[in-house]
Design a protein around this motif. Sequence first.
Motif, short mmCIF file in Angstrom:
data_model
loop_
_atom_site.label_atom_id
_atom_site.label_comp_id
_atom_site.label_asym_id
_atom_site.label_seq_id
_atom_site.Cartn_x
_atom_site.Cartn_y
_atom_site.Cartn_z
N ALA A 122 0.91 -1.13 0.09
CA ALA A 122 -0.08 -0.08 -0.11
C ALA A 122 0.74 1.19 0.06
O ALA A 122 0.39 2.36 -0.18
N HIS A 123 2.35 1.24 0.24
CA HIS A 123 3.22 2.42 0.02
C HIS A 123 4.12 2.25 -0.77
O HIS A 123 5.24 2.92 -0.78
N LEU A 124 3.94 1.35 -1.82
CA LEU A 124 4.82 1.43 -2.80
C LEU A 124 5.37 2.59 -3.59
O LEU A 124 6.19 2.84 -3.90
N GLN A 125 4.38 3.71 -3.83
CA GLN A 125 4.69 4.95 -4.29
C GLN A 125 5.20 5.95 -3.39
O GLN A 125 5.62 7.00 -3.90
N GLU A 126 5.58 5.63 -2.27
CA GLU A 126 6.33 6.37 -1.12
C GLU A 126 7.79 6.14 -1.22
O GLU A 126 8.12 5.33 -1.82
N ALA A 127 8.61 6.91 -0.41
CA ALA A 127 9.83 7.11 -0.60
C ALA A 127 10.27 5.60 0.32
O ALA A 127 9.47 5.36 1.37
N GLY A 128 11.07 4.79 -0.25
CA GLY A 128 11.31 3.65 0.26
C GLY A 128 10.50 2.49 -0.25
O GLY A 128 10.95 1.21 0.19
N GLN A 129 9.71 2.72 -1.09
CA GLN A 129 8.57 1.86 -1.81
C GLN A 129 8.08 0.69 -0.48
O GLN A 129 8.05 -0.20 -0.63
N GLY A 130 7.56 1.25 0.34
CA GLY A 130 6.85 0.79 1.50
C GLY A 130 7.51 0.10 2.49
O GLY A 130 7.23 -0.94 3.44
N THR A 131 9.03 0.18 2.34
CA THR A 131 9.93 -0.58 3.50
C THR A 131 9.90 0.31 4.78
O THR A 131 9.38 1.39 4.74
N VAL A 132 10.15 -0.45 5.87
CA VAL A 132 10.13 -0.14 7.05
C VAL A 132 11.53 -0.23 7.57
O VAL A 132 12.14 -1.20 7.40
N PRO A 133 11.97 0.92 8.37
CA PRO A 133 13.31 0.67 9.22
C PRO A 133 13.27 -0.60 10.07
O PRO A 133 12.52 -0.72 10.85
N ALA A 134 14.33 -1.42 10.11
CA ALA A 134 14.70 -2.53 10.92
C ALA A 134 14.65 -2.07 12.43
O ALA A 134 13.82 -2.72 13.38
N GLY A 135 14.79 -0.93 12.85
CA GLY A 135 14.79 -0.30 14.22
C GLY A 135 13.43 -0.19 14.75
O GLY A 135 13.19 0.09 15.88
N ALA A 136 12.50 -0.34 13.53
CA ALA A 136 11.08 0.08 14.15
C ALA A 136 10.39 -1.23 14.56
O ALA A 136 9.26 -1.14 15.36
N VAL A 137 10.98 -2.28 14.54
CA VAL A 137 10.69 -3.58 15.24
C VAL A 137 10.84 -3.57 16.51
O VAL A 137 11.85 -3.26 17.13
N SER A 138 9.86 -4.07 17.41
CA SER A 138 10.21 -4.18 18.93
C SER A 138 10.09 -5.53 19.41
O SER A 138 10.42 -5.87 20.43
N ALA A 139 9.33 -6.40 18.65
CA ALA A 139 9.10 -7.94 18.87
C ALA A 139 8.91 -8.69 17.81
O ALA A 139 8.53 -8.17 16.99
N ARG A 140 8.92 -10.15 18.15
CA ARG A 140 8.72 -11.11 17.33
C ARG A 140 7.83 -12.35 17.72
O ARG A 140 7.86 -12.72 18.89
N LEU A 141 6.65 -12.50 17.22
CA LEU A 141 5.74 -13.25 17.62
C LEU A 141 6.18 -14.90 17.92
O LEU A 141 6.87 -15.43 16.69
N ASP A 142 6.22 -15.50 18.96
CA ASP A 142 6.45 -16.63 19.21
C ASP A 142 5.54 -17.83 19.26
O ASP A 142 5.59 -18.93 19.14
N ALA A 143 4.05 -17.25 19.88
CA ALA A 143 3.30 -18.28 20.40
C ALA A 143 1.90 -17.32 20.34
O ALA A 143 1.95 -16.19 20.74
N VAL A 144 0.71 -18.24 20.22
CA VAL A 144 -0.60 -17.91 20.14
C VAL A 144 -0.81 -18.15 21.64
O VAL A 144 -1.29 -19.46 21.73
N ALA A 145 -1.05 -17.25 22.64
CA ALA A 145 -1.44 -17.62 23.79
C ALA A 145 -2.99 -18.04 24.32
O ALA A 145 -3.47 -18.90 24.89
N TRP A 146 -3.82 -17.13 23.45
CA TRP A 146 -5.28 -17.36 23.80
C TRP A 146 -6.09 -17.02 22.52
O TRP A 146 -5.69 -15.98 21.98
N PRO A 147 -6.98 -17.78 21.79
CA PRO A 147 -7.03 -19.07 22.35
C PRO A 147 -5.93 -20.09 22.16
O PRO A 147 -5.06 -19.55 21.24
#
Length: 255
Positions: free
Chosen positions: A157-182
């Motif tokens: 949805a952001h391909l026409q913007e600067a960076g072609q929709g990419t996000v700085p790696a530093g914007a990541v705060s966490a990585r999903l490991d498990a679905v707790a509920w349900p």
Amino acid sequence: MSGMGRTGNGRGRLGSVLSGLAVAVGCVLFLGGFVWGALLYQPYTVPTDSMSPTVAPGDRVLAERIDGSEVRRGDVVVFTDRVWADAPMVKRVVGIGGDTVACCDADGRMTVDGRAVEEPYLRGEEPASPIGFTVSVPEGKLFLLGDERRTSVDSRAHLQEAGQGTVPAGAVSARLDAVAWPLGGVLERPRSFAALPGGISEPGPIRQVLATVTAGAVLILGGAAWGPLAGLAGRRRRSAGRSGAAGRSGAAADA
């Protein structure tokens, strides 16, 4: 009789010590597991269906705290980018700095650096994207897609913007490991990205954390139950002993 009393008392004291030790160790494991998990993981509620069917809206997930340097292709990450929404979002990383990500090949698959990627987490036999694209991911950036490719508002949805929709790696705060509920269990890493440079990430210690908490709970419950159960068994033995003694006395009197 006095010898039997001492034996019984000794066993009672030993049982009491073991029971208290089990409860104490259980408390350490139980509370330690929770603290360990709280330090490594953050709970997050998925707000939309953009990651269906991997995670559904309203799912309560556990995300391991990481920084951008630990992100690998295939990871489902939590990130915040002001250009997108300035709110935490959940998407799958399909390209990292230096990659050329394109869609779709003749079989409807996404390619990374010309290598077709199988994506078993997508729905049915649909192509990897209903719209075509080719993106060269800048160094230090990530290209992210939702698993629900028809409706997900993601990097496409952001391909026409600067960076072609990419996000700085530093914007990541966490990585999903498990679905707790349900209860959904641990998220598997997609093996289709493993052959690319850098490979895929290793699962976090969520299984070890859960095992520690579970072991603590079992020890607490087992230790707490030992006293009442031992007391009940002791009363039954004493009752049986008195009944046997009464029977022997009656037999002697009859004789």
